[in-house]
Design a protein around this motif. Structure first.
Motif, PDB file in Angstrom:
ATOM      1  N   ALA A 181      -3.451 -22.142  42.237  1.00 50.88           N
ATOM      2  CA  ALA A 181      -2.831 -22.142  43.279  1.00 50.88           C
ATOM      3  C   ALA A 181      -3.064 -20.655  43.854  1.00 50.88           C
ATOM      4  O   ALA A 181      -3.921 -20.304  44.161  1.00 50.88           O
ATOM      5  CB  ALA A 181      -1.353 -22.189  42.602  1.00 50.88           C
ATOM      6  N   TRP A 182      -2.402 -21.404  45.749  1.00 51.19           N
ATOM      7  CA  TRP A 182      -2.395 -20.728  46.147  1.00 51.19           C
ATOM      8  C   TRP A 182      -1.463 -18.765  46.080  1.00 51.19           C
ATOM      9  O   TRP A 182      -0.364 -18.922  45.720  1.00 51.19           O
ATOM     10  CB  TRP A 182      -1.910 -20.813  47.549  1.00 51.19           C
ATOM     11  N   SER A 183      -1.494 -17.348  46.709  1.00 50.86           N
ATOM     12  CA  SER A 183      -0.253 -16.567  46.308  1.00 50.86           C
ATOM     13  C   SER A 183      -0.530 -16.225  47.880  1.00 50.86           C
ATOM     14  O   SER A 183      -1.747 -15.635  48.633  1.00 50.86           O
ATOM     15  CB  SER A 183      -1.184 -15.135  45.360  1.00 50.86           C
ATOM     16  N   LEU A 184       0.530 -15.956  48.023  1.00 52.09           N
ATOM     17  CA  LEU A 184       0.432 -15.706  49.937  1.00 52.09           C
ATOM     18  C   LEU A 184       1.312 -14.106  49.302  1.00 52.09           C
ATOM     19  O   LEU A 184       1.146 -13.200  51.064  1.00 52.09           O
ATOM     20  CB  LEU A 184       1.811 -16.259  50.569  1.00 52.09           C
ATOM     21  N   HIS A 185       1.655 -12.977  48.179  1.00 54.31           N
ATOM     22  CA  HIS A 185       2.115 -11.980  48.736  1.00 54.31           C
ATOM     23  C   HIS A 185       1.512 -11.330  46.931  1.00 54.31           C
ATOM     24  O   HIS A 185       0.891 -12.420  46.418  1.00 54.31           O
ATOM     25  CB  HIS A 185       3.140 -12.787  48.238  1.00 54.31           C
ATOM     26  N   PRO A 186       1.313 -10.600  46.447  1.00 60.14           N
ATOM     27  CA  PRO A 186       0.146 -10.025  45.673  1.00 60.14           C
ATOM     28  C   PRO A 186       1.488 -10.304  44.144  1.00 60.14           C
ATOM     29  O   PRO A 186       1.025 -10.171  43.462  1.00 60.14           O
ATOM     30  CB  PRO A 186       0.235  -8.335  46.060  1.00 60.14           C
ATOM     31  N   VAL A 187       2.481  -9.830  44.737  1.00 63.60           N
ATOM     32  CA  VAL A 187       3.363 -10.913  43.489  1.00 63.60           C
ATOM     33  C   VAL A 187       2.880 -12.279  42.183  1.00 63.60           C
ATOM     34  O   VAL A 187       3.340 -12.239  41.502  1.00 63.60           O
ATOM     35  CB  VAL A 187       4.899 -10.759  43.583  1.00 63.60           C
ATOM     36  N   GLN A 188       2.243 -12.679  43.685  1.00 67.43           N
ATOM     37  CA  GLN A 188       2.170 -14.651  42.833  1.00 67.43           C
ATOM     38  C   GLN A 188       0.856 -14.560  42.567  1.00 67.43           C
ATOM     39  O   GLN A 188       0.901 -15.325  41.251  1.00 67.43           O
ATOM     40  CB  GLN A 188       1.997 -15.085  43.755  1.00 67.43           C
ATOM     41  N   ILE A 189       0.006 -13.661  42.283  1.00 66.88           N
ATOM     42  CA  ILE A 189      -1.559 -13.292  41.835  1.00 66.88           C
ATOM     43  C   ILE A 189      -1.372 -13.254  40.269  1.00 66.88           C
ATOM     44  O   ILE A 189      -2.150 -13.789  39.646  1.00 66.88           O
ATOM     45  CB  ILE A 189      -2.576 -12.090  42.313  1.00 66.88           C
ATOM     46  N   LYS A 190      -0.190 -12.861  39.762  1.00 67.76           N
ATOM     47  CA  LYS A 190      -0.202 -12.312  38.076  1.00 67.76           C
ATOM     48  C   LYS A 190       0.656 -13.641  37.869  1.00 67.76           C
ATOM     49  O   LYS A 190       0.367 -14.034  36.779  1.00 67.76           O
ATOM     50  CB  LYS A 190       0.525 -11.420  38.231  1.00 67.76           C
ATOM     51  N   ILE A 191       1.093 -14.321  38.348  1.00 71.99           N
ATOM     52  CA  ILE A 191       1.830 -15.183  38.107  1.00 71.99           C
ATOM     53  C   ILE A 191       1.040 -16.971  37.940  1.00 71.99           C
ATOM     54  O   ILE A 191       0.400 -17.183  36.949  1.00 71.99           O
ATOM     55  CB  ILE A 191       3.177 -16.287  39.176  1.00 71.99           C
ATOM     56  N   ALA A 192       0.740 -16.588  38.801  1.00 70.84           N
ATOM     57  CA  ALA A 192      -1.265 -17.945  39.172  1.00 70.84           C
ATOM     58  C   ALA A 192      -1.717 -17.635  37.840  1.00 70.84           C
ATOM     59  O   ALA A 192      -2.581 -18.314  36.957  1.00 70.84           O
ATOM     60  CB  ALA A 192      -1.926 -18.395  40.288  1.00 70.84           C
ATOM     61  N   ASN A 193      -1.956 -16.294  37.725  1.00 72.56           N
ATOM     62  CA  ASN A 193      -3.285 -15.364  36.945  1.00 72.56           C
ATOM     63  C   ASN A 193      -2.972 -16.631  35.083  1.00 72.56           C
ATOM     64  O   ASN A 193      -3.874 -16.789  34.408  1.00 72.56           O
ATOM     65  CB  ASN A 193      -3.416 -14.293  37.245  1.00 72.56           C
ATOM     66  N   LYS A 194      -1.473 -16.159  34.983  1.00 72.97           N
ATOM     67  CA  LYS A 194      -0.863 -15.699  33.722  1.00 72.97           C
ATOM     68  C   LYS A 194      -0.620 -18.487  33.317  1.00 72.97           C
ATOM     69  O   LYS A 194      -1.455 -18.573  32.214  1.00 72.97           O
ATOM     70  CB  LYS A 194       0.610 -15.920  33.993  1.00 72.97           C
TER      71      LYS A 194
END
Ligand SMILES: CC(=O)SCCNC(=O)CCNC(=O)[C@H](O)C(C)(C)COP(=O)(O)OP(=O)(O)OC[C@H]1O[C@@H](n2cnc3c(N)ncnc32)[C@H](O)[C@@H]1OP(=O)(O)O
Ligand SMILES: CC(=O)C(=O)O
Ligand SMILES: [Mg+2]
Length: 364
Positions: free
Chosen positions: A281-294
């Motif tokens: 998925a896309w991450s628009l903000h650094p906080v979403q990177i961790k969510i997608a990686n998980k």
């Protein structure tokens, strides 16, 4: 019509040979940044490299979210970052401006000669049909030949018009460069005249309601309390994307989730996409990177179970019982999907590798 035997022929003399298969590279988070925004650009070097903290893909965005007056600055910023950065295992993508914009030609004629050797994938927005991919395909071949590139650039299409959705299969099969598709829920909602102003995610108004309870005489009590269940506005489109991509051997992605603060709903939406077959998925903000990686990494429990089934199934035929459940030739294939993904991710993510390896040691 291009005959089958010409499908893999280069579209310009001297252009690199098209890929026969799109490599399955980890791309759990496609992280968007504006290369013309100094604060964002400054964070890029720290996001590169192996490990579960950075994104698998860094994408320099040139299209929507970049102001018209900053288009050239962002394009030049991307060139500077591309030249200065050693991306290691992290993929480097860009989203160019749309094909009907005044900027896209300069995007391509600048980026391919300047940093075409660094870029992995060019994301093309608002793709309407195969004709858009054919245009980009030929132009890229000409530019690659002129620049002397040896590796073909891949192309990723954003699905963000009703026409694009209607033409989804022909878009996926339009070129051997096609790497994948992303859902573009904001433009798609506008194009379809959907009545949501959210960027991705669910909507509380899109629901089903439990039937009314009936009184002793069987009369429905319409005003009595009834449970409602929120539905997924994007289920149909994601499911179509997954089938079209799987059919063509390319990769489907959930797009953006605009409510940055709602990390819980973001995780839910990403997980739905993961379960349906999306790879990231896309991450628009650094906080979403961790969510997608998980979310886009199979859980240790799922990998442990999948390995057990594969081990128990021997040559992969027949039926066995494991923990009260039937496993057979089909379910072992499901398990192989899970284990193959785990191995792909372990190869670039030392933290995950350690977790998956621990399963073997414990003999689970
Ligand atoms: C529908 C579509 O087309 S979606 C795709 C297009 N949209 C985008 O690409 C949007 C990308 N993201 C953004 O522009 C921003 O994240 C915004 C506007 C949503 C929020 O930005 P801010 O208000 O600055 O968020 P916030 O204050 O939480 O940022 C914290 C820090 O992270 C940085 N940051 C925010 N987003 C990013 C990003 N995508 N990449 C790198 N760094 C970022 C900020 O610059 C800030 O840095 P600082 O600590 O040095 O000041
Ligand atoms: C992702 C994107 O571009 C959109 O939702 O419009
Ligand atoms: Mg869009």
């Amino acid at each position: 019509m291009r005959p089958a035997r010409d499908f893999f022929a280069p579209l310009a003399v001297g252009a690199p040979a098209p890929l026969r298969e799109i490599p399955a590279r980890p791309s759990r988070a496609i992280h968007f940044f504006d290369p013309g925004n100094e604060k964002m650009a400054a964070k890029v070097p720290d996001m590169v490299g192996p490990g579960s903290n950075g994104p698998d893909v860094l994408l320099g965005n040139l299209e929507d979210a970049v102001k018209a007056e900053n288009k050239e600055k962002s394009r030049q910023g991307l060139v500077d970052i591309g030249r200065a950065t050693d991306f290691g295992p992290t993929q480097f993508w860009t989203r160019i401006n749309s094909l009907d914009s005044p900027w896209v030609l300069d995007d391509l004629t600048t980026l391919v000669p300047e940093i075409g050797d660094k870029l992995d994938v060019i994301m093309v927005p608002k793709v309407q049909g195969a004709e858009d991919i054919h245009y980009v395909d030929r132009l890229l071949a000409q530019l690659e030949a002129k620049a002397g590139l040896t590796k073909p650039l891949q192309v990723h299409a954003i699905l963000e018009t009703a026409r694009g959705v209607a033409n989804i299969e022909e878009i996926c099969g339009a070129s051997p460069r096609m790497q994948g598709l992303s859902l573009g829920p904001a433009d798609l909602a506008a194009d379809r005249r959907m009545k949501t102003t959210r960027v991705g995610g669910g909507h509380p108004g899109y629901l089903v309601r439990q039937d009314p309870v009936r009184d002793d005489l069987g009369v429905p009590q319409y005003d009595a309390q009834r449970t409602t269940y929120q539905q997924d506005l994007w289920h149909y489109t994601i499911a179509r994307m997954v089938d079209a991509c799987a059919m063509h051997g390319i990769y489907p992605y959930y797009g953006p989730f605009g409510d940055i603060k709602d990390t819980v709903a973001c995780e839910d939406q990403f997980r739905n996409a993961f379960l349906l077959g999306c790879v990231g998925a896309w991450s628009l903000h650094p906080v979403q990177i961790k969510i997608a990686n998980k979310v886009f990494s199979p859980s240790v429990e799922d990998v442990a179970h999948a390995r057990r089934v594969i081990a128990a199934m021997g040559d992969g035929t027949g039926a066995v019982m494991i923990d009260g459940k039937m496993e057979d030739d089909a379910s072992v294939k499901q398990c192989q999907v899970m284990v193959a993904l785990a191995e792909e991710l372990a190869a670039i993510d030392p933290e995950l590798k350690e977790q998956y390896d621990r399963i073997e040691v414990a003999g689970v």
